[in-house]
Write an enzyme that holds these catalytic residues in place. Structure first.
Site, PDB file in Angstrom:
ATOM      1  N   SER A   1       0.867  -1.174   0.000  1.00  9.55           N
ATOM      2  CA  SER A   1       0.000   0.000   0.000  1.00  9.55           C
ATOM      3  C   SER A   1       0.902   1.222   0.000  1.00  9.55           C
ATOM      4  CB  SER A   1      -0.877   0.009   1.257  1.00  9.55           C
ATOM      5  OG  SER A   1      -1.486   1.275   1.460  1.00  9.55           O
TER       6      SER A   1
ATOM      7  N   TYR B   1      -2.198  -0.912  10.511  1.00 10.44           N
ATOM      8  CA  TYR B   1      -2.201  -1.146   9.070  1.00 10.44           C
ATOM      9  C   TYR B   1      -0.896  -0.664   8.436  1.00 10.44           C
ATOM     10  CZ  TYR B   1      -3.749  -1.157   4.210  1.00 10.44           C
ATOM     11  OH  TYR B   1      -3.850  -1.389   2.867  1.00 10.44           O
TER      12      TYR B   1
END
Length: 271
Positions: free
Chosen positions: A143, A156
Site C-alpha cells: 500500500s 495497518y
C-alpha cells in the site's frame, strides 16, 4: 509442448486479487486461488475464469490468521497440482483503530494477515521455486501506507511497512537463485474493502485530492501485477512500485497554499 505456468494468488475471491487472477488467466496461467471464507464465491470466480480463458483454476482454502497452517495448506496444494512460478501475496485486512484504543488481539490479526503470513508464504514458495530451478516471481501487494502514515493506521501502516521491507530482503536473498521479489503499492482502489459496491464505476468517483481525480480500478493494479509476473520485468527485483494516481505527490500542497504559494506563483512577500 511446455506446460503452462501456474500462479498462486491469495485473497483471490474479490477486489485486486480477483482482478489479478483474471489478468494472469488472460495470459495463460493456470491458477491456485487462495481464499479464507466464501467457498461459493471463489467457486464462481474459478468457473468464470475457466469459461472465459480456458485455464485450470483450483480454489485453495487458507486462513492467513494462522500463517503456519495456511502455508501448509498452500504448499500441499502446490504439491498436488504442480510447480508454481508466480506468487501474488494479495490478501490483507484494513484497520483504522486509533492509537489510544489499540487491542492486542486485533494487532496480532492485522500483522498475521498483512505481514507474517505473506512473508512465511514467500519464504516457502521461494524455497519451492529454488528447489525446482524455477526463475519465479513473487509479488507482494502492500500500500502507499507502507511509507505514508494515515490517522488511525498504526497497525495497518506498520504491517504494510513490514511487508515492504521484507520484500527488499527477500529480493536480495533470492536474486542469486533467479527468483524476483517485488511489491505493488496501491493508493485508494475501488474495492468492496474500501466501501465501493460497484467496482466497475471507479472512473465516476470524484477524488479531488488525487491528481488524477479518481481512485484506481482493480484492473489497473492487476495489470501491474501481471507485468511483474512476466518476462518483460525480468530485470526488476526489490522494487516497490506505487500506483496511486499521484496521491503521494501532494503531501506539501496544502501547506504551500497556507504559506502563500498557490498556482505555481512565486511568493513575493518581503523577508
Amino acid at each position: 509442448m511446455a506446460e503452462p505456468a501456474t500462479a498462486l494468488i491469495t485473497g483471490a475471491s474479490s477486489g485486486i486479487g480477483r482482478a489479478a487472477a483474471a489478468a494472469l488467466a488472460e495470459r495463460g496461467y493456470r491458477l491456485l486461488l487462495g481464499y479464507s471464507s466464501g467457498s461459493d464465491r471463489i467457486a464462481r470466480v474459478a468457473a468464470d475464469l475457466t469459461t472465459r480463458f480456458g485455464v485450470r483454476c483450483v480454489p485453495v482454502r487458507a486462513d492467513l490468521r494462522d500463517h503456519s497452517t495456511a502455508t501448509g495448506a498452500i504448499m500441499a496444494a502446490i504439491d498436488a497440482t504442480g510447480p508454481v512460478s508466480c506468487l501474488v501475496n494479495n490478501a490483507g485486512v484494513n484497520d483504522r483503530t486509533p492509537a489510544t484504543a489499540l487491542d492486542a488481539d486485533r494487532a496480532h490479526e492485522v500483522f498475521a494477515v498483512n505481514a507474517f503470513a505473506p512473508i512465511a508464504l514467500a519464504s516457502a514458495v521461494g524455497r519451492h521455486m529454488i528447489g525446482a530451478g524455477i526463475p519465479g516471481s513473487i509479488i507482494n501487494v502492500t500500500s502507499i501506507h507502507e511509507t505514508v502514515p494515515i490517522t488511525g493506521g498504526a497497525l495497518y501502516c506498520a504491517s504494510k511497512a513490514a511487508l515492504g521491507m521484507a520484500t527488499k530482503v527477500l529480493a536480495l536473498e533470492f536474486a542469486t537463485h533467479g527468483v524476483r521479489v517485488n511489491a505493488v503499492a496501491p493508493g485508494e482502489t475501488a474495492t468492496a474493502m474500501n466501501g465501493v459496491a460497484d467496482e466497475q464505476r471507479y472512473r465516476e468517483i470524484a477524488r479531488p485530492a488525487i491528481p488524477l481525480g479518481r481512485p484506481g480500478g482493480t484492473a489497473e493494479i492487476a495489470s501491474l501485477i501481471a507485468y511483474l509476473a512476466g518476462p518483460d520485468s525480468s530485470y526488476i527485483t526489490g522494487a516497490s512500485i506505487t500506483a496511486d494516481g499521484g496521491l503521494i505527490l501532494t503531501a506539501a500542497e496544502a501547506n504551500a497554499r497556507h504559506a502563500g504559494h498557490s498556482g505555481g506563483e512565486p511568493n513575493r512577500r518581503a523577508i
